[in-house]
Design a protein around this motif. Sequence first.
Motif, PDB file in Angstrom:
ATOM      1  N   GLU A  46      -1.600   8.442   7.147  1.00 51.38           N
ATOM      2  CA  GLU A  46      -1.118   9.397   6.157  1.00 51.38           C
ATOM      3  C   GLU A  46      -0.285  10.511   6.755  1.00 51.38           C
ATOM      4  O   GLU A  46       0.457  11.179   6.049  1.00 51.38           O
ATOM      5  CB  GLU A  46      -2.307   9.969   5.385  1.00 51.38           C
ATOM      6  CG  GLU A  46      -3.026   8.869   4.608  1.00 51.38           C
ATOM      7  CD  GLU A  46      -3.947   9.420   3.559  1.00 51.38           C
ATOM      8  OE1 GLU A  46      -3.982  10.649   3.405  1.00 51.38           O
ATOM      9  OE2 GLU A  46      -4.632   8.631   2.902  1.00 51.38           O
ATOM     10  N   ASP A  47      -0.432  10.784   8.052  1.00 48.98           N
ATOM     11  CA  ASP A  47       0.446  11.755   8.724  1.00 48.98           C
ATOM     12  C   ASP A  47       1.097  11.072   9.916  1.00 48.98           C
ATOM     13  O   ASP A  47       0.656  11.242  11.052  1.00 48.98           O
ATOM     14  CB  ASP A  47      -0.355  12.978   9.176  1.00 48.98           C
ATOM     15  CG  ASP A  47      -0.839  13.768   7.976  1.00 48.98           C
ATOM     16  OD1 ASP A  47       0.021  14.279   7.243  1.00 48.98           O
ATOM     17  OD2 ASP A  47      -2.061  13.850   7.770  1.00 48.98           O
ATOM     18  N   TYR A  57      10.819  13.577   2.884  1.00 48.10           N
ATOM     19  CA  TYR A  57       9.739  12.944   2.133  1.00 48.10           C
ATOM     20  C   TYR A  57      10.110  11.477   1.973  1.00 48.10           C
ATOM     21  O   TYR A  57      11.124  11.164   1.354  1.00 48.10           O
ATOM     22  CB  TYR A  57       9.559  13.615   0.778  1.00 48.10           C
ATOM     23  CG  TYR A  57       9.075  15.032   0.927  1.00 48.10           C
ATOM     24  CD1 TYR A  57       7.733  15.295   1.019  1.00 48.10           C
ATOM     25  CD2 TYR A  57       9.977  16.082   1.026  1.00 48.10           C
ATOM     26  CE1 TYR A  57       7.288  16.576   1.196  1.00 48.10           C
ATOM     27  CE2 TYR A  57       9.545  17.370   1.202  1.00 48.10           C
ATOM     28  CZ  TYR A  57       8.197  17.612   1.293  1.00 48.10           C
ATOM     29  OH  TYR A  57       7.767  18.894   1.476  1.00 48.10           O
ATOM     30  N   HIS A  94       9.213   7.472   1.075  1.00 51.44           N
ATOM     31  CA  HIS A  94       8.346   6.489   0.415  1.00 51.44           C
ATOM     32  C   HIS A  94       8.179   5.309   1.353  1.00 51.44           C
ATOM     33  O   HIS A  94       9.158   4.720   1.790  1.00 51.44           O
ATOM     34  CB  HIS A  94       8.974   6.031  -0.898  1.00 51.44           C
ATOM     35  CG  HIS A  94       8.088   5.128  -1.678  1.00 51.44           C
ATOM     36  ND1 HIS A  94       8.089   3.775  -1.496  1.00 51.44           N
ATOM     37  CD2 HIS A  94       7.159   5.386  -2.621  1.00 51.44           C
ATOM     38  CE1 HIS A  94       7.207   3.239  -2.309  1.00 51.44           C
ATOM     39  NE2 HIS A  94       6.624   4.188  -3.000  1.00 51.44           N
ATOM     40  N   TRP A  95       6.907   4.976   1.646  1.00 47.80           N
ATOM     41  CA  TRP A  95       6.614   3.938   2.625  1.00 47.80           C
ATOM     42  C   TRP A  95       5.928   2.787   1.910  1.00 47.80           C
ATOM     43  O   TRP A  95       4.996   2.992   1.133  1.00 47.80           O
ATOM     44  CB  TRP A  95       5.703   4.523   3.707  1.00 47.80           C
ATOM     45  CG  TRP A  95       5.730   3.809   5.005  1.00 47.80           C
ATOM     46  CD1 TRP A  95       6.438   2.694   5.313  1.00 47.80           C
ATOM     47  CD2 TRP A  95       5.022   4.195   6.175  1.00 47.80           C
ATOM     48  NE1 TRP A  95       6.215   2.364   6.622  1.00 47.80           N
ATOM     49  CE2 TRP A  95       5.351   3.252   7.168  1.00 47.80           C
ATOM     50  CE3 TRP A  95       4.145   5.233   6.483  1.00 47.80           C
ATOM     51  CZ2 TRP A  95       4.827   3.317   8.444  1.00 47.80           C
ATOM     52  CZ3 TRP A  95       3.625   5.303   7.748  1.00 47.80           C
ATOM     53  CH2 TRP A  95       3.967   4.358   8.732  1.00 47.80           C
ATOM     54  N   LEU A  96       6.395   1.576   2.146  1.00 46.85           N
ATOM     55  CA  LEU A  96       5.868   0.425   1.410  1.00 46.85           C
ATOM     56  C   LEU A  96       4.458   0.073   1.859  1.00 46.85           C
ATOM     57  O   LEU A  96       3.638  -0.390   1.080  1.00 46.85           O
ATOM     58  CB  LEU A  96       6.796  -0.766   1.611  1.00 46.85           C
ATOM     59  CG  LEU A  96       6.780  -1.843   0.549  1.00 46.85           C
ATOM     60  CD1 LEU A  96       6.970  -1.231  -0.814  1.00 46.85           C
ATOM     61  CD2 LEU A  96       7.877  -2.839   0.799  1.00 46.85           C
ATOM     62  N   ARG A 152       0.884  -1.167   0.000  1.00 50.18           N
ATOM     63  CA  ARG A 152       0.000   0.000   0.000  1.00 50.18           C
ATOM     64  C   ARG A 152       0.923   1.219   0.000  1.00 50.18           C
ATOM     65  O   ARG A 152       1.106   1.857   1.028  1.00 50.18           O
ATOM     66  CB  ARG A 152      -0.870  -0.045   1.261  1.00 50.18           C
ATOM     67  CG  ARG A 152      -2.001   0.942   1.266  1.00 50.18           C
ATOM     68  CD  ARG A 152      -3.004   0.527   2.340  1.00 50.18           C
ATOM     69  NE  ARG A 152      -4.047   1.517   2.459  1.00 50.18           N
ATOM     70  CZ  ARG A 152      -4.074   2.469   3.395  1.00 50.18           C
ATOM     71  NH1 ARG A 152      -3.130   2.523   4.303  1.00 50.18           N
ATOM     72  NH2 ARG A 152      -5.050   3.330   3.435  1.00 50.18           N
ATOM     73  N   PRO A 153       1.579   1.518  -1.137  1.00 48.03           N
ATOM     74  CA  PRO A 153       2.655   2.506  -1.128  1.00 48.03           C
ATOM     75  C   PRO A 153       2.149   3.946  -1.065  1.00 48.03           C
ATOM     76  O   PRO A 153       0.988   4.227  -1.364  1.00 48.03           O
ATOM     77  CB  PRO A 153       3.367   2.251  -2.463  1.00 48.03           C
ATOM     78  CG  PRO A 153       2.314   1.686  -3.337  1.00 48.03           C
ATOM     79  CD  PRO A 153       1.371   0.940  -2.469  1.00 48.03           C
ATOM     80  N   GLY A 154       3.051   4.839  -0.678  1.00 46.16           N
ATOM     81  CA  GLY A 154       2.729   6.248  -0.624  1.00 46.16           C
ATOM     82  C   GLY A 154       3.924   7.032  -0.144  1.00 46.16           C
ATOM     83  O   GLY A 154       4.858   6.466   0.412  1.00 46.16           O
ATOM     84  N   ILE A 155       3.916   8.351  -0.398  1.00 43.80           N
ATOM     85  CA  ILE A 155       5.016   9.204   0.070  1.00 43.80           C
ATOM     86  C   ILE A 155       4.486  10.090   1.185  1.00 43.80           C
ATOM     87  O   ILE A 155       3.536  10.848   0.984  1.00 43.80           O
ATOM     88  CB  ILE A 155       5.577  10.044  -1.087  1.00 43.80           C
ATOM     89  CG1 ILE A 155       6.192   9.130  -2.147  1.00 43.80           C
ATOM     90  CG2 ILE A 155       6.619  11.005  -0.566  1.00 43.80           C
ATOM     91  CD1 ILE A 155       6.775   9.864  -3.311  1.00 43.80           C
ATOM     92  N   THR A 174      14.038   7.207   1.766  1.00 42.43           N
ATOM     93  CA  THR A 174      14.036   8.655   1.676  1.00 42.43           C
ATOM     94  C   THR A 174      14.039   9.074   0.216  1.00 42.43           C
ATOM     95  O   THR A 174      14.882   8.634  -0.552  1.00 42.43           O
ATOM     96  CB  THR A 174      15.281   9.234   2.357  1.00 42.43           C
ATOM     97  OG1 THR A 174      15.505   8.537   3.556  1.00 42.43           O
ATOM     98  CG2 THR A 174      15.096  10.693   2.658  1.00 42.43           C
ATOM     99  N   VAL A 233       1.560   2.043   3.943  1.00 42.83           N
ATOM    100  CA  VAL A 233       1.175   3.243   4.677  1.00 42.83           C
ATOM    101  C   VAL A 233       0.111   2.882   5.712  1.00 42.83           C
ATOM    102  O   VAL A 233      -0.989   2.458   5.371  1.00 42.83           O
ATOM    103  CB  VAL A 233       0.637   4.311   3.709  1.00 42.83           C
ATOM    104  CG1 VAL A 233       0.177   5.527   4.471  1.00 42.83           C
ATOM    105  CG2 VAL A 233       1.690   4.689   2.711  1.00 42.83           C
ATOM    106  N   THR A 260      10.914   1.713   4.429  1.00 37.34           N
ATOM    107  CA  THR A 260      10.920   3.149   4.159  1.00 37.34           C
ATOM    108  C   THR A 260      12.125   3.517   3.299  1.00 37.34           C
ATOM    109  O   THR A 260      13.157   2.873   3.368  1.00 37.34           O
ATOM    110  CB  THR A 260      10.988   3.952   5.461  1.00 37.34           C
ATOM    111  OG1 THR A 260      12.034   3.433   6.259  1.00 37.34           O
ATOM    112  CG2 THR A 260       9.706   3.871   6.218  1.00 37.34           C
TER     113      THR A 260
END
Lengths: 161, 121, 86
Positions: free
Chosen positions: A141-142, A132, A134-136, A91-94, A122, A138, A120
Motif C-alpha cells: 500500500e505504500d 496518484y 492507479h495500480w492494477l 487487486r486494484p487501488g490508488i 497516473t 497492489v 499502472t
Amino acid sequence: MFIFVASLLTYLLLVWSGDAIPLGEVLIGLLLAGVVTLAFKAWHPDRQLSRRGLDPRRWVNFVVYLFGPFAAGLAKANIDVAIRVITGKIRPGIVKVSPGLKSDLARTVLANSITLTPGTLTVDIDDAGGYYIHWLYVEDEDPSEEQLYGSFAKWARRLAE
Amino acid sequence: MIVFLLVTLALIVSLFFNTLGAVSLYRFPDVYTRLHGATKCTTFGTIFIVAAVLVYSIGRMGGEPRFRVLFVHSIFALMVLLITNATGAHALARASHRSGLLPVGAVVDRLEERRNGGEAL
Amino acid sequence: MTIHVIWFAAALMGVLAFSVLGRLISGPTVADRAVALDTLNTYVLGLMLLLAVACDSVVMVDVGIVYASLSFVGTMFIARHIEGEV
C-alpha cells in the motif's frame, strides 16, 4: 527555439514526397513555424525561449531512452496486463508516490511513461509533485519508486531537468 | 518471402493484443481497470501494425519513392498515437475521479483519503 | 501474397471496431462510453494504416494522422465535460 525547429521539421516531413523538397515549401514552412512561435509567445509571455531544447545530446539520450528502458517496460507491461485480462486476477487501488521532479516537462515524461508501463496509470498530480497512481495489482500500500516504475524517474530527471 | 513472414508475424501479435484490449472492456469491473486494457493493449497492438507497414514499405522501397513517404508518415502516425493515447487516458482517469466515480473493489485509495482530509487539489 | 494477409488483418480490425460498440452503447457511466470511444478511435487508426497499404494510397496515412489528432481533441473535451467544466 525548440518549438520553432519542431514545427518546421513536422511541416517538412509531412510535405516531403520522396524526392527533394522545393524551395517554396521550405519558405512556407519557415513562415508557419514563425507564426506558431509568435502564438506561443503571445499565450505564454513568461516562458523563455531557450536554446536548451536543441542540444543534440538530449536528443540522443531521448532516443536511447525510447528504444532501451521504455521499450522493455512497454513489452513487459503488456504481457503482464494480458495475463491479468485472461485470468481476471486483479487487486486494484490508488497509491501515492513522490519522485520529487520539478519541471513540467520532466513530470509529463514520467507521467506518460507510467501510463504506458506495468499495470499502472497516473490519475492525478498535486502541486508538490506527488503522483496518484492507479495500480492494477497492489502488492504494497505504500510502494517504493523501484516497485512501481523502476528507473524511469532517473531517466526523466536526466532528460528534462 | 522474408517480408511476408515478418508482416504476418507482426500482424498476428497486433491482432492478439488488440483483441485483448476489446475483451478487457467487457471483463473488467470499472473505468480505471478498463482504461488499463484499453490504453496499453491497443497501443501495443497498433505499434505492431505500424511495424508491419514499415517492413512492407522497406521491402518495396527500391522501386518507387512513395514507399519512402509511407515509411516516414507511418512513424509520424505512431508518434502521434503514443503521445495522445497516454495523455487521453490520464485525462479520462483524472476527470472520472474528480466527478466522484470511485474505483470498484479498491484495497487502497490515497486520492480519496486526501480529499476527505479537506485539502483542495 | 502479403497483400492478402493485410486485407485479412484489416477485416479482423473492422470486426474488433464493431465489437467495441456493445460497451459504447451499454456503458453504465459517461466515462465508460468515453473509454470505449477512445479504443474505437485507436482501432480505426490501425485500420486506416492497413487499408493505406492494401489500397496502395499513401495519402490515407495522412488522413489517419489528422484523425488521431482530432480524436485526441474530442477525448479531451469529453474529459472536461465529465469533470463538469464545459
